[in-house]
Design an enzyme around this catalytic site. Structure first.
Site, PDB file in Angstrom:
ATOM      1  N   HIS A  49       0.754  -1.119   0.000  1.00 50.19           N
ATOM      2  CA  HIS A  49      -0.038  -0.015  -0.117  1.00 50.19           C
ATOM      3  C   HIS A  49       0.989   1.148  -0.047  1.00 50.19           C
ATOM      4  O   HIS A  49       2.021   1.328   0.315  1.00 50.19           O
ATOM      5  CB  HIS A  49      -0.901  -0.044   1.314  1.00 50.19           C
ATOM      6  CG  HIS A  49      -0.092   0.009   2.418  1.00 50.19           C
ATOM      7  ND1 HIS A  49      -0.074  -1.431   3.169  1.00 50.19           N
ATOM      8  CD2 HIS A  49       0.379   1.064   3.200  1.00 50.19           C
ATOM      9  CE1 HIS A  49       0.445  -0.872   4.342  1.00 50.19           C
ATOM     10  NE2 HIS A  49       1.136   0.419   4.459  1.00 50.19           N
TER      11      HIS A  49
HETATM   12  C1  T46 Z   1       2.902   0.825   6.659  1.00 51.27           C
HETATM   13  C2  T46 Z   1       3.735  -0.322   6.918  1.00 51.27           C
HETATM   14  C3  T46 Z   1       5.135  -0.058   6.952  1.00 51.27           C
HETATM   15  C4  T46 Z   1      -3.913  -0.911  13.576  1.00 51.27           C
HETATM   16  O1  T46 Z   1      -5.172  -1.063  14.013  1.00 51.27           O
HETATM   17  N1  T46 Z   1      -3.432   0.332  14.041  1.00 51.27           N
HETATM   18  C5  T46 Z   1      -2.107   0.629  13.235  1.00 51.27           C
HETATM   19  O2  T46 Z   1      -1.787   1.867  13.800  1.00 51.27           O
HETATM   20  C6  T46 Z   1      -1.641  -0.227  12.272  1.00 51.27           C
HETATM   21  C7  T46 Z   1      -0.258   0.258  11.714  1.00 51.27           C
HETATM   22  C8  T46 Z   1      -2.388  -1.358  12.083  1.00 51.27           C
HETATM   23  N2  T46 Z   1      -3.592  -1.695  12.621  1.00 51.27           N
HETATM   24  C9  T46 Z   1      -4.334  -2.780  12.235  1.00 51.27           C
HETATM   25  C10 T46 Z   1      -4.915  -2.775  10.920  1.00 51.27           C
HETATM   26  C11 T46 Z   1      -4.909  -4.278  10.381  1.00 51.27           C
HETATM   27  O3  T46 Z   1      -6.125  -4.762  10.902  1.00 51.27           O
HETATM   28  O4  T46 Z   1      -3.325  -3.801  12.233  1.00 51.27           O
HETATM   29  C12 T46 Z   1      -3.692  -4.669  11.240  1.00 51.27           C
HETATM   30  C13 T46 Z   1      -2.414  -5.116  10.304  1.00 51.27           C
HETATM   31  O5  T46 Z   1      -2.078  -3.539   9.714  1.00 51.27           O
HETATM   32  P1  T46 Z   1      -1.704  -3.734   7.911  1.00 51.27           P
HETATM   33  O6  T46 Z   1      -2.163  -4.536   7.292  1.00 51.27           O
HETATM   34  O7  T46 Z   1      -2.000  -2.189   7.564  1.00 51.27           O
HETATM   35  O8  T46 Z   1       0.021  -3.978   8.371  1.00 51.27           O
HETATM   36  P2  T46 Z   1       1.090  -3.554   7.159  1.00 51.27           P
HETATM   37  O9  T46 Z   1       2.323  -4.262   7.737  1.00 51.27           O
HETATM   38  O10 T46 Z   1       0.730  -4.006   5.940  1.00 51.27           O
HETATM   39  O11 T46 Z   1       1.475  -2.169   7.145  1.00 51.27           O
HETATM   40  C14 T46 Z   1       1.847  -1.447   8.160  1.00 51.27           C
HETATM   41  C15 T46 Z   1       1.047  -0.001   8.289  1.00 51.27           C
HETATM   42  O12 T46 Z   1      -0.328  -0.279   8.248  1.00 51.27           O
HETATM   43  C16 T46 Z   1       1.199   0.881   7.242  1.00 51.27           C
HETATM   44  O13 T46 Z   1       0.999   1.930   7.548  1.00 51.27           O
HETATM   45  O14 T46 Z   1       3.238   1.806   6.087  1.00 51.27           O
HETATM   46  O15 T46 Z   1       3.148  -1.213   8.153  1.00 51.27           O
END
Ligand code: T46
Length: 136
Positions: A49
């Site tokens: 993303h």
């Molecule tokens: C990014 C990369 C480097 C939350 O509830 N709060 C938060 O602050 C974050 C970051 C995530 N979440 C929840 C949302 C999803 O259900 O945690 C779960 C995993 O998040 P996500 O799929 O977005 O994780 P990544 O590793 O794909 O991405 C993350 C960050 O979301 C993003 O901003 O830049 O790490």
């Protein structure tokens, strides 16, 4: 496309190392959120993303991982993170993928904004449209 990697000051002595990070001094924005990922399963690729506004610094405080950055304008760079005193700046409008996590990797992120799903662009074609329309 310029890769901005910060080398943070290490306060080492005979007891070991310590790194201290202050917003606006070591980190170029107000830190509104800190999160970190660990126990990442083998072969997993995270991210896929971009963010419309959010800026971040990624620090692999333990173990190692790789980050792919793609500006949507034909430039892609891969960065290896393995040092707890190095931080990768990830600007807004930048597609990111995190991969090749070592089993012991802890990837910490300092973020300029609180969590807001509206700020995410999770579809690559939408991302290309967003960054290329914005620069017209
Ligand atoms: C990014 C990369 C480097 C939350 O509830 N709060 C938060 O602050 C974050 C970051 C995530 N979440 C929840 C949302 C999803 O259900 O945690 C779960 C995993 O998040 P996500 O799929 O977005 O994780 P990544 O590793 O794909 O991405 C993350 C960050 O979301 C993003 O901003 O830049 O790490």
């Amino acid at each position: 496309m310029q890769i901005v990697k910060y080398q943070f000051q290490q306060h080492g002595d005979e007891r070991g190392q310590l790194v201290a990070l202050e917003e606006f001094n070591d980190i170029p924005f107000e830190i509104k959120r800190v999160y970190y990922m660990y126990d990442t399963a083998e072969g997993v690729i995270r991210g896929y993303h971009a963010h419309k506004s959010l800026k971040q610094i990624l620090i692999c405080i333990h173990g190692s991982c790789k980050i792919l950055l793609d500006n949507g304008k034909g430039e892609k760079k891969k960065v290896f993170l393995e040092k707890p005193y190095e931080g990768l700046f990830v600007d807004n409008n930048m597609w990111r993928e995190m991969y090749d996590f070592s089993p012991d990797a802890v990837l910490m992120c300092l973020a300029s904004e609180v969590y807001n799903e509206e700020d995410y662009i999770r579809n690559y074609d939408d991302f290309l449209k967003f960054v290329n329309e914005e620069s017209e």
